[in-house]
Structure formats: C-alpha cells, structure tokens
Design a protein around this motif. Structure first.
Motif, PDB file in Angstrom:
ATOM      1  N   ASP A  17       0.877  -1.161  -0.008  1.00 32.40           N
ATOM      2  CA  ASP A  17       0.081   0.040   0.172  1.00 32.40           C
ATOM      3  C   ASP A  17       0.797   1.272  -0.147  1.00 32.40           C
ATOM      4  O   ASP A  17       0.576   2.225  -0.646  1.00 32.40           O
ATOM      5  CB  ASP A  17      -1.015   0.107   1.423  1.00 32.40           C
ATOM      6  CG  ASP A  17      -2.086  -1.038   1.045  1.00 32.40           C
ATOM      7  OD1 ASP A  17      -2.388  -1.473  -0.205  1.00 32.40           O
ATOM      8  OD2 ASP A  17      -2.805  -1.388   2.099  1.00 32.40           O
ATOM      9  N   HIS A  18       2.114   1.200   0.819  1.00 33.81           N
ATOM     10  CA  HIS A  18       2.942   2.378   0.946  1.00 33.81           C
ATOM     11  C   HIS A  18       3.521   2.403  -0.614  1.00 33.81           C
ATOM     12  O   HIS A  18       3.526   3.806  -1.180  1.00 33.81           O
ATOM     13  CB  HIS A  18       3.951   2.145   1.784  1.00 33.81           C
ATOM     14  CG  HIS A  18       5.368   3.053   1.645  1.00 33.81           C
ATOM     15  ND1 HIS A  18       5.432   4.124   2.159  1.00 33.81           N
ATOM     16  CD2 HIS A  18       6.566   2.696   1.074  1.00 33.81           C
ATOM     17  CE1 HIS A  18       6.547   4.475   1.895  1.00 33.81           C
ATOM     18  NE2 HIS A  18       7.136   3.908   1.299  1.00 33.81           N
ATOM     19  N   LYS A  20       2.091   1.671  -3.526  1.00 37.28           N
ATOM     20  CA  LYS A  20       0.787   2.330  -4.333  1.00 37.28           C
ATOM     21  C   LYS A  20       0.609   3.785  -3.963  1.00 37.28           C
ATOM     22  O   LYS A  20       0.529   4.595  -4.970  1.00 37.28           O
ATOM     23  CB  LYS A  20      -0.359   1.414  -4.062  1.00 37.28           C
ATOM     24  CG  LYS A  20      -0.206   0.063  -4.550  1.00 37.28           C
ATOM     25  CD  LYS A  20      -1.527  -0.611  -4.268  1.00 37.28           C
ATOM     26  CE  LYS A  20      -1.418  -2.153  -4.517  1.00 37.28           C
ATOM     27  NZ  LYS A  20      -2.735  -3.059  -3.832  1.00 37.28           N
ATOM     28  N   SER A  21       0.806   4.107  -2.805  1.00 39.19           N
ATOM     29  CA  SER A  21       0.381   5.686  -2.423  1.00 39.19           C
ATOM     30  C   SER A  21       1.809   6.173  -2.932  1.00 39.19           C
ATOM     31  O   SER A  21       1.354   7.629  -3.255  1.00 39.19           O
ATOM     32  CB  SER A  21       0.507   5.568  -0.888  1.00 39.19           C
ATOM     33  OG  SER A  21      -0.629   5.026  -0.425  1.00 39.19           O
ATOM     34  N   ALA A  22       2.955   5.753  -3.191  1.00 40.95           N
ATOM     35  CA  ALA A  22       3.775   6.597  -3.766  1.00 40.95           C
ATOM     36  C   ALA A  22       3.865   6.784  -5.194  1.00 40.95           C
ATOM     37  O   ALA A  22       4.677   7.195  -6.178  1.00 40.95           O
ATOM     38  CB  ALA A  22       5.176   6.124  -3.487  1.00 40.95           C
ATOM     39  N   GLY A  23       2.783   6.029  -5.816  1.00 46.50           N
ATOM     40  CA  GLY A  23       2.810   6.002  -7.439  1.00 46.50           C
ATOM     41  C   GLY A  23       2.959   4.808  -8.019  1.00 46.50           C
ATOM     42  O   GLY A  23       2.942   4.805  -9.512  1.00 46.50           O
TER      43      GLY A  23
END
Length: 120
Positions: A17-18, A20-23
């Motif tokens: 998830d980390h 994904k959150s960073a793109g």
C-alpha cells in the motif's frame, strides 16, 4: 512492481500500500514458497525479510521506503537491488508507534552490500 508475500502477512500488505501511495503500479502475488522466490531472486540469506519485490530489473527485499526505490530507479546503479533485512519498527508497513533506526542496503552484483541510505 511485483511483490511476493505470504497470504497472511499484514505488514507486507502495508508495504505494498505504501508503494501504491507513492505512485507505483503494484501486483501482489501471495505464496507460501517465499524461500524459493528469494533464492530465485538471488537475495542473500542474511538480507532476508518478509517479502520480495521486483521492479525495473532490480530486486527489492523487505521494507524499503518508496523514496529509496525511486532513487534506485533514477540513478540505475550497476547493482542487484535494495534490502532492509528483518522488519524494523517504523519502516513502511511496520508503523507501530515505535521507530528503530535502520539502513537500506545496496546489493551489489557480487552479493556484497553497502549502505544506500540511513533512516534515523
């Protein structure tokens, strides 16, 4: 990015998830054969953590922050990848209100390592 993790590991899902959150585009592959994945990826035993990823021709072992993966991909060193051995508190996916300082290690092609970044 493809991430291999055990089906029941919450911290691995947190790390994905980390990312994904960073793109990052992340594909998660649950497996109970992580030792085989790590062996095939060429991760030295002393660098093992709870999940293994591949991105841009590099292996990423453990709770490596997205910023370090971005730097690796931008600089493109002649290396095998990055690793955060173990599961340090406060690293991405391991947020629990505590923080243990840790280093992100660059895995060289010969299997040796050097500090890529320090998180204090």
């Amino acid at each position: 990015m493809t991430v291999w993790k055990s089906p029941w590991c919450g911290c691995c899902a947190g790390w994905a998830d980390h990312m994904k959150s960073a793109g990052f585009s992340v594909t998660v592959r649950d497996t109970e054969e992580l030792e085989a994945v790590k062996h095939e990826a060429g991760v030295p035993r002393e660098l093992h953590s709870c999940h293994t990823a591949r991105v841009g021709g590099y292996v990423i072992e453990g709770h490596v922050p997205a910023g370090d993966v971005e730097r690796l991909l931008a600089e493109q060193p002649d290396a095998h990848g990055l690793a955060v051995p173990g599961m340090p508190s406060g690293s991405p996916g391991m947020e629990n209100g505590m923080f243990d300082p840790y280093d992100v290690l660059l895995i060289k092609r010969d299997g040796s390592t050097e500090v890529f970044s320090s998180h204090r």
